[in-house]
Design a protein around this motif. Sequence first.
Motif, PDB file in Angstrom:
ATOM      1  N   ARG A   1       0.794  -1.230   0.000  1.00 26.25           N
ATOM      2  CA  ARG A   1       0.000   0.000   0.000  1.00 26.25           C
ATOM      3  C   ARG A   1       0.826   1.280   0.000  1.00 26.25           C
ATOM      4  NH1 ARG A   1       0.525  -2.033   4.931  1.00 26.25           N
ATOM      5  NH2 ARG A   1       0.740  -0.694   6.773  1.00 26.25           N
ATOM      6  N   ASP A   2       2.022   1.234   0.566  1.00 24.21           N
ATOM      7  CA  ASP A   2       2.835   2.447   0.673  1.00 24.21           C
ATOM      8  C   ASP A   2       3.850   2.593  -0.459  1.00 24.21           C
ATOM      9  OD1 ASP A   2       1.673   3.361   3.111  1.00 24.21           O
ATOM     10  OD2 ASP A   2       2.842   1.875   4.208  1.00 24.21           O
TER      11      ASP A   2
ATOM     12  N   HIS B   1      -2.054   2.717  -2.591  1.00 27.34           N
ATOM     13  CA  HIS B   1      -2.504   3.265  -1.314  1.00 27.34           C
ATOM     14  C   HIS B   1      -4.003   3.556  -1.358  1.00 27.34           C
ATOM     15  CE1 HIS B   1      -2.610   6.177   2.097  1.00 27.34           C
ATOM     16  NE2 HIS B   1      -1.603   5.461   2.556  1.00 27.34           N
TER      17      HIS B   1
ATOM     18  N   GLY C   1       1.279   7.116   0.838  1.00 28.27           N
ATOM     19  CA  GLY C   1       0.902   6.984  -0.562  1.00 28.27           C
ATOM     20  C   GLY C   1       0.501   8.292  -1.212  1.00 28.27           C
TER      21      GLY C   1
ATOM     22  N   TYR D   1       6.100   6.310  -1.398  1.00 29.68           N
ATOM     23  CA  TYR D   1       5.417   6.177  -2.682  1.00 29.68           C
ATOM     24  C   TYR D   1       6.201   6.828  -3.817  1.00 29.68           C
ATOM     25  CZ  TYR D   1       3.675  10.987  -3.305  1.00 29.68           C
ATOM     26  OH  TYR D   1       3.593  12.339  -3.526  1.00 29.68           O
TER      27      TYR D   1
END
Length: 232
Positions: free
Chosen positions: A74-75, A81, A140, A163
């Motif tokens: 996610r990051d 994200h 993100g 990110y």
Amino acid sequence: MTALRAVLFDFSGTLFRVESTEAWLRAVLADRDISLSEPDLAETARALEAAGALPGGANPSRLPGELAGLWEVRDQGSAQHRAAYTALSRQVPLPDPALHDALYERHMSPAAWSPYPDAVEVLAGLRERGIAVGVVSNIGWDLRPVFRAHGLDRFVDTYALSYEHGVRKPDPRLFRLACTALDADPRTVLMVGDDPDRDGGAAALGCAVCFVDHLPADRRPDGLRPVLDQVV
């Protein structure tokens, strides 16, 4: 310890704290002119918190198996994200499906974040002492507007955001990027964070590390002040 030349800070839970899940939901509902009864609003907020839908808030109490892979990355990019957190939000029924994206947008706004009470004092103190400052965050989205809106950007010399580089803490590469940008030997750098597992990755480079408690801002008025005691 070797004289410090720079201090790196984590963002969420260290320098800033995100609003409560209930405040987050209330703000979005008010913006969309959608009303819920107080019991329904409180129950929805509890469900969103349990789902881990608020970035910077609590982690999911139970991560759905089909989201495990997305959660893991996610990051590492803005698309991942958004996809991860809106998927968590969609575990909770809302009056309008568009609210899931609206909630995600809200969490990136400066209004959703508050600096810890001693953040300005500590960052200003480091600047007065000639200590460079960097922010290293698993995130993100671009947090720089949050720093600017709250008047803290003037104290920050560089940002290393996961990110933007496709690498996240505890990978030493993200800390090294910040050290290089500050022209600082890692052995002269202190990393300050709230997560020993992630922020502690800086120790692999030779950075000193210290940790603060991840608490609401009004319950941690002076957790950052000990950082100034380490500047010699």
